[in-house]
Design an enzyme around this catalytic site. Structure first.
Site, PDB file in Angstrom:
ATOM      1  N   SER A 177     -65.508  84.717 -49.880  1.00 46.55           N
ATOM      2  CA  SER A 177     -65.116  84.483 -48.483  1.00 46.55           C
ATOM      3  C   SER A 177     -66.370  84.476 -47.621  1.00 46.55           C
ATOM      4  O   SER A 177     -67.409  84.978 -48.031  1.00 46.55           O
ATOM      5  CB  SER A 177     -64.200  85.607 -48.001  1.00 46.55           C
ATOM      6  OG  SER A 177     -64.956  86.756 -47.645  1.00 46.55           O
ATOM      7  N   ASP A 178     -66.263  83.956 -46.414  1.00 49.29           N
ATOM      8  CA  ASP A 178     -67.327  84.219 -45.446  1.00 49.29           C
ATOM      9  C   ASP A 178     -67.067  85.610 -44.863  1.00 49.29           C
ATOM     10  O   ASP A 178     -66.082  86.283 -45.196  1.00 49.29           O
ATOM     11  CB  ASP A 178     -67.379  83.125 -44.366  1.00 49.29           C
ATOM     12  CG  ASP A 178     -68.777  83.044 -43.730  1.00 49.29           C
ATOM     13  OD1 ASP A 178     -69.511  84.054 -43.793  1.00 49.29           O
ATOM     14  OD2 ASP A 178     -69.133  81.992 -43.171  1.00 49.29           O
ATOM     15  N   TYR A 179     -67.939  86.013 -43.979  1.00 43.33           N
ATOM     16  CA  TYR A 179     -68.014  87.388 -43.457  1.00 43.33           C
ATOM     17  C   TYR A 179     -66.680  87.850 -42.854  1.00 43.33           C
ATOM     18  O   TYR A 179     -66.281  87.383 -41.776  1.00 43.33           O
ATOM     19  CB  TYR A 179     -69.086  87.388 -42.377  1.00 43.33           C
ATOM     20  CG  TYR A 179     -69.651  88.723 -41.997  1.00 43.33           C
ATOM     21  CD1 TYR A 179     -70.890  89.134 -42.472  1.00 43.33           C
ATOM     22  CD2 TYR A 179     -68.961  89.552 -41.130  1.00 43.33           C
ATOM     23  CE1 TYR A 179     -71.429  90.348 -42.085  1.00 43.33           C
ATOM     24  CE2 TYR A 179     -69.498  90.767 -40.752  1.00 43.33           C
ATOM     25  CZ  TYR A 179     -70.725  91.160 -41.229  1.00 43.33           C
ATOM     26  OH  TYR A 179     -71.259  92.355 -40.846  1.00 43.33           O
ATOM     27  N   ALA A 180     -65.974  88.714 -43.562  1.00 43.83           N
ATOM     28  CA  ALA A 180     -64.690  89.267 -43.085  1.00 43.83           C
ATOM     29  C   ALA A 180     -63.658  88.189 -42.782  1.00 43.83           C
ATOM     30  O   ALA A 180     -62.728  88.410 -41.998  1.00 43.83           O
ATOM     31  CB  ALA A 180     -64.896  90.157 -41.866  1.00 43.83           C
ATOM     32  N   ALA A 181     -63.814  87.024 -43.405  1.00 49.64           N
ATOM     33  CA  ALA A 181     -62.899  85.922 -43.096  1.00 49.64           C
ATOM     34  C   ALA A 181     -61.495  86.187 -43.636  1.00 49.64           C
ATOM     35  O   ALA A 181     -60.539  85.543 -43.196  1.00 49.64           O
ATOM     36  CB  ALA A 181     -63.451  84.612 -43.643  1.00 49.64           C
TER      37      ALA A 181
END
Ligand code: NOJ
Length: 763
Positions: free
Chosen positions: A295-299
């Protein structure tokens, strides 16, 4: 777990074809490990978190007896709750973490250490958009390789790069991280960067201690954010996804990428993190991708904000079942996956599948055999900031510079000319490296002033004045700059964007020179002194007034470490500029998105003045100020009209398109010869031009060379109405040209597979 879900899980996950990523012995080892793992340890293998160090600011607030942030992270590693850590470095630090994973955790599974090394690690190279302006694929591979060498020497095994997003809207700030607007250039750059990151010197590819895992990102269509606003929805048709945005990812995967990052955005109502169609049906089922999806950052958490998940628990279920194997930063997989499996809401087979992918990648990286292979303080010292990396940074910077115009051959400058170096970007250590650097020291970068002074030595006749701030007027600045200009033979005006104006979350509504600097340019123009603009930017800008009308314009992007030296080399002619625009420069800011591969429309506007009811703006034509592919050198290059070996291409034949390219000037030149195609009539509309190939050649003064490009029928394929590749006979135009709007088209006809009886009509 309810029986139906378990059965479904077996069907969905166990019946996948055996993957070639690991050998049978490795698979057996992975089976054994998975057999021993608790649900919590499995979720831990799918958890990537941000690095912490000794003495974090938060440590000062802790109560007596509480562990430090670093101790907490080490404990999480020992407990098998973390698989990977990002944006931390240093051999000693890495050794501590790896020891906790390998020696002090129950199963001894090695840790993955990752970074965002977008354009260099310690030695900083030109921003990726600048490097794309070199059109030098082999250079991009060498830069990626040098980055991998520096990063691995500091303990890193995983690079959260390259960014392979196509960016056609200059307002979007992250275009600076990619390769621009074009599909073919982006594909070639993506593949080269992946090769450079993952190759390693010793032939064992990823398992070499100097090889990194690459992560093409942000899957997919992130650059198509509405209004150029970062994180905004992208409403992209399946056709445009497949024709434009997916191909660079496919190229990266074909080059061997084994990690991939899903973006923050949504497409047509479905956030990428929830997009089963793209993450599983396209990526896995169609393309056969075998690596991990992170995932991207906390996505994962952001699915709640998107409004498709009630809470974090549901967000985890949706993201994981859509195909996101690894969660970055939020720790939500760690928190909810075990429970979701126990409740029968996520099949354990899906969990095992994701864990297996992660373990395979770790094995492929050689981490099981040599967990400390990349962690070696001596190597770190020896391989950081090497002269070889620095020399490569200079070469990359030289090749990234694009000469947009050079009226009256103002450039190259004479060494004895009195120079007024003016502008907020003329000196100092700021705004040289560009966005997305994590471990740089900006004092390493050479400013324009320092580069010019070094090139000219003791006899330098340079005055330096700032003129204005980047975003605001400087009291007394204009007057001082004007007086400096009046006392000089030539003005070198260093203006453009600050480092903070491009990059993540740095969208701009007006892609122009900031007004204070435009005012400075106008004041300088009023002096009548010949002026060279050095344009620092991370995106295409609409150049207006005195900037547009300057005698010479060099696009110098963010060239990083060797900025000043590369610019001096080009200004004084030691290096002939050879860059070509990877993005079209608009005439006006309101024109964006502007890109060359646009469609004709049913009412194409004729060139020339405004005409009612045609597809053009009232105030300007539809074309760019400077097109994709444009760039001059210090010589004259002429192209003969292309010739064809046949104008009637048989279905199984080969078309050869040739043109002679001549250096008619007095200096040697590196020319990027571009080959474009247009399908004149097809069952779906086709772009006005598509880049099909390009070649960088060097021509001595007076030299000419004939270049040939070939096409076979499958090179003419496009996605038909059903989105399946199809080749349709008919008329095509081809160009061999120095840019996307130059050159004369030559037509040929592709004949049908079966000759049509009685049809002897030839073009
Ligand atoms: C957010 C960015 O979108 C992504 O590209 C990057 O890899 C992560 N942050 C981690 O730094």
């Amino acid at each position: 777990m309810p029986r139906l879900i378990r059965a479904l899980g077996c069907l969905l996950f166990a019946s996948l074809p055996a993957l070639a990523l690991a050998t049978p012995a490795e698979e057996a080892r992975i089976d054994k490990l998975i057999g021993k793992m608790t649900l919590q340890e499995k979720a831990g293998q799918l958890t990537l978190v941000a690095a912490v160090y000794d003495d974090e600011p938060s440590d000062r607030e802790r109560k007596p007896g509480e562990p430090t942030a670093m101790e907490r992270q080490l404990n999480e590693i020992r407990d098998g709750k973390i698989s990977a850590v990002f944006n931390g470095i240093g051999a000693d630090w890495a050794r501590k973490l790896q020891r906790a994973a390998v020696k002090e955790s129950r199963l001894g599974i090695p840790l993955l250490i990752s970074v965002d090394a977008i354009h260099g690690f310690r030695t900083i190279f030109p921003v990726p958009l600048a490097e794309a302006a070199s059109w030098d694929v082999e250079l991009a591979e060498r830069v990626a390789r040098a980055t991998a060498v520096e990063a691995t020497a500091a303990g890193v095994a995983w690079n959260l790069a390259p960014n392979v997003d196509i960016a056609r809207d200059a307002r979007w700030g992250r275009g600076v991280e990619g390769a621009g607007e074009d599909v073919l250039l982006a594909q070639r750059m993506a593949a080269a960067r992946v090769r450079g990151i993952q190759k390693g010197e010793g032939g064992k590819h990823l398992a070499e201690p100097d090889a990194l895992l690459a992560t093409p990102k942000h899957f997919v269509g992130y650059g198509a954010a509405e209004g150029g606003l970062d994180y905004n929805p992208a409403d992209i048709s399946e056709r445009t996804l497949r024709e434009v945005y997916l191909p660079p990812f496919k190229a990266a995967i074909d080059a061997g990428a084994l990690a991939l990052m899903a973006g923050f955005h949504e497409i047509g109502g479905v956030p990428m993190m929830a997009n089963h169609h793209l993450l599983t049906e396209v990526l896995r089922d169609e393309w056969g991708y075998e690596g991990i999806v992170v995932s991207d950052y906390a996505a994962d958490h952001e699915l709640v904000e998107h409004g498709v998940a009630r809470d974090d628990r549901e967000a985890v279920k949706i993201a994981f079942m859509a195909g996101v194997d690894v969660s970055m930063t939020s720790r939500l997989y760690q928190q909810y996956l075990p429970d979701l499996v126990e409740a029968g809401e996520v099949p354990v087979e899906r969990l095992d599948q994701a864990v297996r992918r992660m373990l395979r990648v770790k094995m492929k990286l050689g981490l099981f055999e040599a967990p400390y292979g990349r962690i070696d303080a001596a190597r770190e010292k020896q391989l950081s900031h090497t002269p070889a990396a620095r020399a490569l940074a200079l070469q990359a910077a030289q090749r990234s510079i694009v000469l947009l115009k050079n009226d009256h051959d103002l450039l190259p400058l004479a060494r004895d000319a009195r120079v007024a170096l003016i502008g907020p970007l003329a000196g100092g250590p700021d705004h040289l490296n560009g966005p997305w650097t994590v471990f740089d020291d900006k004092r390493d970068a050479v400013s324009v002033e320092a580069g010019l002074r070094k090139a000219l030595g003791a006899n330098a006749r340079i005055s330096v004045s700032k003129g204005s701030n980047i975003d605001s007027p400087l009291p007394g600045g204009l007057e001082a700059a004007v007086s400096a200009a009046q006392n000089a033979d030539v003005v070198v005006l260093a203006i453009g964007e600050s480092e903070a104006m491009t990059g993540e979350a740095q969208s701009r509504t007006e892609v122009v020179i900031p007004p204070a600097q435009q005012a400075l340019a106008e004041a300088i123009a009023a002096t009548g002194r010949p002026t060279v603009v050095l344009l620092r930017t991370g995106r295409a800008l609409a150049l207006e007034g005195a900037v547009r009308d300057a005698d010479a314009i060099l696009v110098t992007w963010f060239l990083a470490a060797e900025t000043g030296n590369a610019i001096a080399d080009v200004l004084y002619g030691d290096v002939n500029p050879s860059g070509r625009l990877p993005v079209s420069f608009p005439q006006r800011p309101g024109q964006v998105p502007v890109y060359y591969a646009r469609k004709n429309t049913g009412r194409p506007a004729p060139a020339g003045p405004f005409q009612e009811y045609t597809a053009r703006y009232r105030d300007i034509g539809v074309g760019p100020l400077y097109p994709f592919g444009h760039g001059l050198g210090y010589s004259r290059v002429e192209y003969d009209e292309p010739t064809l070996n046949t104008t009637w291409l048989e279905w199984n034949g080969t078309l050869k398109v040739s043109a002679r390219v001549r250096n008619t000037g007095s200096r040697s030149v590196t020319e990027t010869v571009q080959f474009y195609l247009r399908d004149r009539v097809a069952s779906v509309t086709r772009p006005l031009r598509e880049l099909k190939d390009f070649r960088r050649i060097t021509l001595a003064p007076g030299e000419s060379r004939e270049l040939s490009f070939t096409l076979r029928h499958d090179d003419l394929a496009f996605l038909g109405d059903d989105l399946k590749p199809v080749v349709e006979p008919g008329d095509f135009d081809v160009w061999i040209a120095p840019s996307a709007t130059a050159g004369t088209p030559v037509r040929f006809k592709l004949m049908p597979e079966q000759p049509v009886p009685d049809s002897d009509e030839k073009p």
